[in-house]
Design an enzyme around this catalytic site. Structure first.
Site, PDB file in Angstrom:
ATOM      1  N   ASP A  34     -10.927  25.381  45.271  1.00  0.00           N
ATOM      2  CA  ASP A  34     -11.375  26.315  44.422  1.00  0.00           C
ATOM      3  C   ASP A  34     -10.019  27.320  44.237  1.00  0.00           C
ATOM      4  N   ALA A  35      -9.745  27.775  42.904  1.00  0.00           N
ATOM      5  CA  ALA A  35      -8.890  28.684  42.708  1.00  0.00           C
ATOM      6  C   ALA A  35      -9.198  30.068  43.081  1.00  0.00           C
ATOM      7  N   ALA A  84     -14.514  25.345  36.442  1.00  0.00           N
ATOM      8  CA  ALA A  84     -14.110  25.737  35.010  1.00  0.00           C
ATOM      9  C   ALA A  84     -14.511  27.219  35.002  1.00  0.00           C
ATOM     10  N   THR A 135     -22.399  20.569  30.266  1.00  0.00           N
ATOM     11  CA  THR A 135     -23.503  21.626  29.873  1.00  0.00           C
ATOM     12  C   THR A 135     -24.203  20.888  28.500  1.00  0.00           C
ATOM     13  N   ASP A 136     -25.449  21.542  28.467  1.00  0.00           N
ATOM     14  CA  ASP A 136     -26.046  21.119  26.973  1.00  0.00           C
ATOM     15  C   ASP A 136     -25.347  21.895  25.711  1.00  0.00           C
ATOM     16  N   GLU A 137     -24.720  23.006  26.109  1.00  0.00           N
ATOM     17  CA  GLU A 137     -24.137  23.640  25.016  1.00  0.00           C
ATOM     18  C   GLU A 137     -23.047  22.794  23.924  1.00  0.00           C
ATOM     19  N   TYR A 161     -15.933  28.323  24.660  1.00  0.00           N
ATOM     20  CA  TYR A 161     -16.343  27.524  25.970  1.00  0.00           C
ATOM     21  C   TYR A 161     -16.919  26.090  25.721  1.00  0.00           C
ATOM     22  N   ALA A 163     -16.736  24.097  23.138  1.00  0.00           N
ATOM     23  CA  ALA A 163     -15.585  23.328  22.676  1.00  0.00           C
ATOM     24  C   ALA A 163     -14.724  22.674  23.621  1.00  0.00           C
ATOM     25  N   LYS A 165     -15.686  22.254  26.949  1.00  0.00           N
ATOM     26  CA  LYS A 165     -16.321  21.597  27.662  1.00  0.00           C
ATOM     27  C   LYS A 165     -16.631  20.309  26.965  1.00  0.00           C
ATOM     28  N   PRO A 216     -28.899  45.107  28.477  1.00  0.00           N
ATOM     29  CA  PRO A 216     -28.301  44.747  27.310  1.00  0.00           C
ATOM     30  C   PRO A 216     -28.684  43.459  26.678  1.00  0.00           C
ATOM     31  N   ARG A 225     -33.321  29.773  25.609  1.00  0.00           N
ATOM     32  CA  ARG A 225     -32.585  28.968  26.538  1.00  0.00           C
ATOM     33  C   ARG A 225     -33.730  28.087  27.448  1.00  0.00           C
ATOM     34  N   ARG A 306     -23.984  38.384  20.177  1.00  0.00           N
ATOM     35  CA  ARG A 306     -22.943  37.790  20.506  1.00  0.00           C
ATOM     36  C   ARG A 306     -22.306  36.988  19.249  1.00  0.00           C
ATOM     37  N   HIS A 309     -23.703  33.381  18.281  1.00  0.00           N
ATOM     38  CA  HIS A 309     -24.713  33.201  19.237  1.00  0.00           C
ATOM     39  C   HIS A 309     -25.623  31.924  19.031  1.00  0.00           C
TER      40      HIS A 309
HETATM   41  P1  NAD Z   1     -18.783  29.764  37.948  1.00  0.00           P
HETATM   42  O1  NAD Z   1     -17.804  30.644  36.806  1.00  0.00           O
HETATM   43  O2  NAD Z   1     -19.818  30.384  38.671  1.00  0.00           O
HETATM   44  O3  NAD Z   1     -17.804  29.200  39.138  1.00  0.00           O
HETATM   45  C1  NAD Z   1     -16.535  28.475  38.338  1.00  0.00           C
HETATM   46  C2  NAD Z   1     -15.959  28.004  39.797  1.00  0.00           C
HETATM   47  O4  NAD Z   1     -14.569  27.342  39.596  1.00  0.00           O
HETATM   48  C3  NAD Z   1     -15.342  29.404  40.458  1.00  0.00           C
HETATM   49  O5  NAD Z   1     -15.525  29.378  41.883  1.00  0.00           O
HETATM   50  C4  NAD Z   1     -13.946  29.450  40.267  1.00  0.00           C
HETATM   51  O6  NAD Z   1     -13.025  30.231  41.235  1.00  0.00           O
HETATM   52  C5  NAD Z   1     -13.529  28.044  40.112  1.00  0.00           C
HETATM   53  N1  NAD Z   1     -12.411  27.749  39.305  1.00  0.00           N
HETATM   54  C6  NAD Z   1     -12.254  28.284  38.026  1.00  0.00           C
HETATM   55  N2  NAD Z   1     -10.817  27.965  37.435  1.00  0.00           N
HETATM   56  C7  NAD Z   1     -10.614  26.911  38.306  1.00  0.00           C
HETATM   57  C8  NAD Z   1      -9.148  26.219  38.503  1.00  0.00           C
HETATM   58  N3  NAD Z   1      -8.215  26.199  37.506  1.00  0.00           N
HETATM   59  N4  NAD Z   1      -9.062  25.514  39.640  1.00  0.00           N
HETATM   60  C9  NAD Z   1      -9.912  25.624  40.511  1.00  0.00           C
HETATM   61  N5  NAD Z   1     -11.120  26.021  40.471  1.00  0.00           N
HETATM   62  C10 NAD Z   1     -11.334  26.916  39.489  1.00  0.00           C
HETATM   63  O7  NAD Z   1     -19.533  28.405  37.122  1.00  0.00           O
HETATM   64  P2  NAD Z   1     -20.846  27.908  37.257  1.00  0.00           P
HETATM   65  O8  NAD Z   1     -21.718  28.518  36.542  1.00  0.00           O
HETATM   66  O9  NAD Z   1     -21.061  27.642  38.708  1.00  0.00           O
HETATM   67  O10 NAD Z   1     -20.514  26.397  36.464  1.00  0.00           O
HETATM   68  C11 NAD Z   1     -20.002  25.416  37.267  1.00  0.00           C
HETATM   69  C12 NAD Z   1     -20.090  24.262  36.216  1.00  0.00           C
HETATM   70  O11 NAD Z   1     -21.197  23.739  35.809  1.00  0.00           O
HETATM   71  C13 NAD Z   1     -19.186  24.457  34.996  1.00  0.00           C
HETATM   72  O12 NAD Z   1     -18.387  23.302  34.887  1.00  0.00           O
HETATM   73  C14 NAD Z   1     -20.126  24.839  34.030  1.00  0.00           C
HETATM   74  O13 NAD Z   1     -19.500  24.423  32.754  1.00  0.00           O
HETATM   75  C15 NAD Z   1     -21.133  23.932  34.377  1.00  0.00           C
HETATM   76  N6  NAD Z   1     -22.532  24.371  33.828  1.00  0.00           N
HETATM   77  C16 NAD Z   1     -22.907  25.626  34.003  1.00  0.00           C
HETATM   78  C17 NAD Z   1     -24.348  26.064  33.777  1.00  0.00           C
HETATM   79  C18 NAD Z   1     -24.789  27.404  34.090  1.00  0.00           C
HETATM   80  O14 NAD Z   1     -25.907  27.604  33.619  1.00  0.00           O
HETATM   81  N7  NAD Z   1     -24.124  28.211  34.706  1.00  0.00           N
HETATM   82  C19 NAD Z   1     -24.926  25.184  33.129  1.00  0.00           C
HETATM   83  C20 NAD Z   1     -24.472  23.749  32.967  1.00  0.00           C
HETATM   84  C21 NAD Z   1     -23.267  23.421  33.140  1.00  0.00           C
HETATM   85  O1  TDX Z   2     -26.203  40.584  28.741  1.00  0.00           O
HETATM   86  C1  TDX Z   2     -26.649  39.804  28.335  1.00  0.00           C
HETATM   87  N1  TDX Z   2     -27.506  40.051  27.186  1.00  0.00           N
HETATM   88  C2  TDX Z   2     -27.949  38.875  26.493  1.00  0.00           C
HETATM   89  O2  TDX Z   2     -29.008  39.092  25.622  1.00  0.00           O
HETATM   90  C3  TDX Z   2     -26.124  38.498  28.326  1.00  0.00           C
HETATM   91  C4  TDX Z   2     -25.055  38.114  29.467  1.00  0.00           C
HETATM   92  C5  TDX Z   2     -26.647  37.572  27.666  1.00  0.00           C
HETATM   93  N2  TDX Z   2     -27.701  37.496  26.718  1.00  0.00           N
HETATM   94  C6  TDX Z   2     -28.329  36.481  26.167  1.00  0.00           C
HETATM   95  C7  TDX Z   2     -27.138  35.318  25.652  1.00  0.00           C
HETATM   96  C8  TDX Z   2     -27.760  33.971  25.733  1.00  0.00           C
HETATM   97  O3  TDX Z   2     -28.778  33.940  24.739  1.00  0.00           O
HETATM   98  O4  TDX Z   2     -28.892  35.824  27.193  1.00  0.00           O
HETATM   99  C9  TDX Z   2     -28.644  34.368  26.936  1.00  0.00           C
HETATM  100  C10 TDX Z   2     -28.178  33.721  28.080  1.00  0.00           C
HETATM  101  O5  TDX Z   2     -26.711  34.153  28.266  1.00  0.00           O
HETATM  102  P1  TDX Z   2     -25.778  33.778  29.544  1.00  0.00           P
HETATM  103  O6  TDX Z   2     -26.093  33.947  30.817  1.00  0.00           O
HETATM  104  O7  TDX Z   2     -24.333  34.310  28.926  1.00  0.00           O
HETATM  105  O8  TDX Z   2     -25.628  32.143  29.343  1.00  0.00           O
HETATM  106  P2  TDX Z   2     -25.251  31.022  28.172  1.00  0.00           P
HETATM  107  O9  TDX Z   2     -24.404  31.630  26.941  1.00  0.00           O
HETATM  108  O10 TDX Z   2     -26.771  30.524  27.604  1.00  0.00           O
HETATM  109  O11 TDX Z   2     -24.413  29.941  28.812  1.00  0.00           O
HETATM  110  C11 TDX Z   2     -24.768  29.695  30.239  1.00  0.00           C
HETATM  111  O12 TDX Z   2     -25.624  28.184  29.990  1.00  0.00           O
HETATM  112  C12 TDX Z   2     -24.781  27.276  29.773  1.00  0.00           C
HETATM  113  C13 TDX Z   2     -23.675  29.490  31.292  1.00  0.00           C
HETATM  114  O13 TDX Z   2     -23.232  30.720  31.163  1.00  0.00           O
HETATM  115  C14 TDX Z   2     -22.915  28.367  30.751  1.00  0.00           C
HETATM  116  O14 TDX Z   2     -21.836  28.204  31.607  1.00  0.00           O
HETATM  117  C15 TDX Z   2     -23.673  27.116  30.608  1.00  0.00           C
HETATM  118  O15 TDX Z   2     -22.954  25.967  30.430  1.00  0.00           O
END
Ligand code: NAD
Ligand code: TDX
Length: 373
Positions: A34-35, A84, A135-137, A161, A163, A165, A216, A225, A306, A309
């Site tokens: 991890d970075a 990521a 991700t589903d995105e 993001y 794109a 992924k 917000p 979602r 956003r 969005h």
């Molecule tokens: P996060 O942003 O919380 O954590 C990302 C981690 O990756 C951090 O620990 C960061 O330090 C590390 N990292 C970033 N760049 C790096 C690099 N160049 N080298 C090594 N480490 C690096 O992300 P998350 O929400 O835990 O998501 C993890 C994975 O799951 C991602 O690939 C994301 O696309 C995917 N994902 C997330 C969600 C969600 O809802 N959060 C949903 C579906 C898929």
């Molecule tokens: O302050 C906010 N207000 C708001 O209305 C934030 C941060 C988000 N939102 C909305 C945007 C989205 O419709 O809430 C929804 C969820 O937003 P995020 O938590 O930023 O998630 P989303 O953009 O849906 O993406 C997340 O799910 C898929 C993760 O961040 C991604 O990493 C994952 O791939």
């Protein structure tokens, strides 16, 4: 038993996965790479430091030769790739880091696995596995009456993001098709739970309610979602590693669609209930509306939408369930209650990641290498 290289294991989902895997597979070794970007918290894994089965390596997945060296040195047969840049809003403000880590970084890992497992043949092909967490995105946005995403839904990513992924998913697929690398991919819906960085909707909301700050809500708040408790995601990846077919893609989701504004109202009500029931808790958060007998929904503030969005995500996990037997354990209501309780019990964690003081803790504990002192 598999021995794992887990990239991004100090982030939200990665850390939850590492703790889950460590408990579920007592004889398995785990190396985390991890970075430690702003989203990576070394403290998330501190509880494992004393275990010789666990190793932390502070480094970038894009560093040439680093992952290959770790696969060789630790004789690892499995990669679970979380690392990521993951926040859509940040990708809109500055896409470059997303392309660098999500595309080029993933490619560096694929090259490493190909070299060590296939060319040097250090692991039998039927034991090796590169699991890509996506991700589903990547499927784009649904209308309110569209059916949910399935694995054959055409890709239509809308943000830098998603794109990036999508590009990484295609590279994983290509390394299987062209070189025979044993890969699996999961495309998961929105996660929530412990160690969620308070820039994403649910943790931001909890923290802002506790601190009495504005919540917000983007646009009209009706964007939908599909939510999954993070431990259910970890169990899904485990199921795919154990019973998924090589070369296949599996959608992961909790069948828990909700409009953002409904998530906001539910979390407000949960926090209000907790603070009303416990005077000591209310005393810890005097600025929270519930501590003064008001409703946290008074903090809701509609803000500019956003850009680009996506309106709705919904995911059908039928293939995963049919082939592996996986189903989610938490409902949205039980998962949100667990999450609110975790944030109430872990105030030092979220204050530390927000004000940067956890960085000082990391330096004191680990220095620049991330190795436990
Ligand atoms: P996060 O942003 O919380 O954590 C990302 C981690 O990756 C951090 O620990 C960061 O330090 C590390 N990292 C970033 N760049 C790096 C690099 N160049 N080298 C090594 N480490 C690096 O992300 P998350 O929400 O835990 O998501 C993890 C994975 O799951 C991602 O690939 C994301 O696309 C995917 N994902 C997330 C969600 C969600 O809802 N959060 C949903 C579906 C898929
Ligand atoms: O302050 C906010 N207000 C708001 O209305 C934030 C941060 C988000 N939102 C909305 C945007 C989205 O419709 O809430 C929804 C969820 O937003 P995020 O938590 O930023 O998630 P989303 O953009 O849906 O993406 C997340 O799910 C898929 C993760 O961040 C991604 O990493 C994952 O791939």
């Amino acid at each position: 038993m598999a021995d794992l290289l887990v990239t991004g294991g100090a982030g939200f989902i990665g850390a939850n996965f590492v703790h889950y895997w460590h408990a579920a597979h007592p004889s398995s070794r785990i190396v985390v790479l991890d970075a430690l970007t702003y989203a990576g918290n070394r403290a998330n894994l501190a509880a494992l430091d004393a275990d010789p089965r666990f190793t932390f390596v502070h480094g970038d997945i894009g560093t040439e030769g680093l992952a290959a060296d770790l696969l060789r040195r630790h004789a690892l047969d499995t990669v679970v790739h979380f690392a990521a840049e993951s926040h859509v809003d940040r990708s809109i403000l500055g896409p470059d880091a997303f392309l660098q880590t999500n595309i080029m970084g993933t490619h560096e890992l694929l090259k490493a696995a190909r070299q060590v497992w296939l060319e040097e043949q250090r692991v039998p092909r039927d034991r090796a596995r590169f699991h890509h967490v996506s991700t589903d995105e990547v499927y784009g946005s649904l209308s309110f009456d569209d059916p949910p995403f399935v694995e054959t839904t055409p890709y239509a990513p809308n943000s830098p993001y998603s794109a990036s992924k999508a590009a990484s998913d295609h590279l994983v697929r290509a390394y299987h098709h062209t070189y025979g690398l044993p890969v699996t991919t999961t495309n998961c819906s929105n996660n929530y739970g412990p160690w969620h960085f308070p820039e994403k909707l649910i943790p931001l909301l909890i923290v802002n309610v506790l601190l009495g700050r504005a919540i917000p809500v983007y646009g009209d708040g009706r964007n939908v979602r599909d939510w999954l408790y993070v431990e259910d995601h970890a169990r899904a990846i485990d199921a795919v590693l154990a019973r998924g077919r090589v070369g296949e893609v599996y959608n992961v989701g909790g069948r828990a669609e909700a409009a953002n504004i409904d998530i906001v109202r539910t979390v407000c009500a949960l926090v209000d209930d907790r603070l009303r029931a416990d005077a000591a808790l209310a005393g810890r958060f005097p600025a929270s509306p519930a501590s003064a007998g008001a409703a946290s929904t008074t903090l809701i503030t509609y803000v500019a939408d956003r850009p680009g969005h996506d309106r709705r995500y919904a995911i059908a996990p039928d293939k995963l369930t049919a082939e592996t037997g996986w189903t989610p354990r938490e409902t949205l209501s039980t998962g949100l209650a667990r999450t609110v309780d975790w944030f109430l019990a872990n105030e030092p964690w979220w204050r530390g990641v927000m004000d940067g003081s956890y960085r000082a803790w990391i330096d004191a504990q680990y220095g620049a290498t991330g190795a436990a002192r």
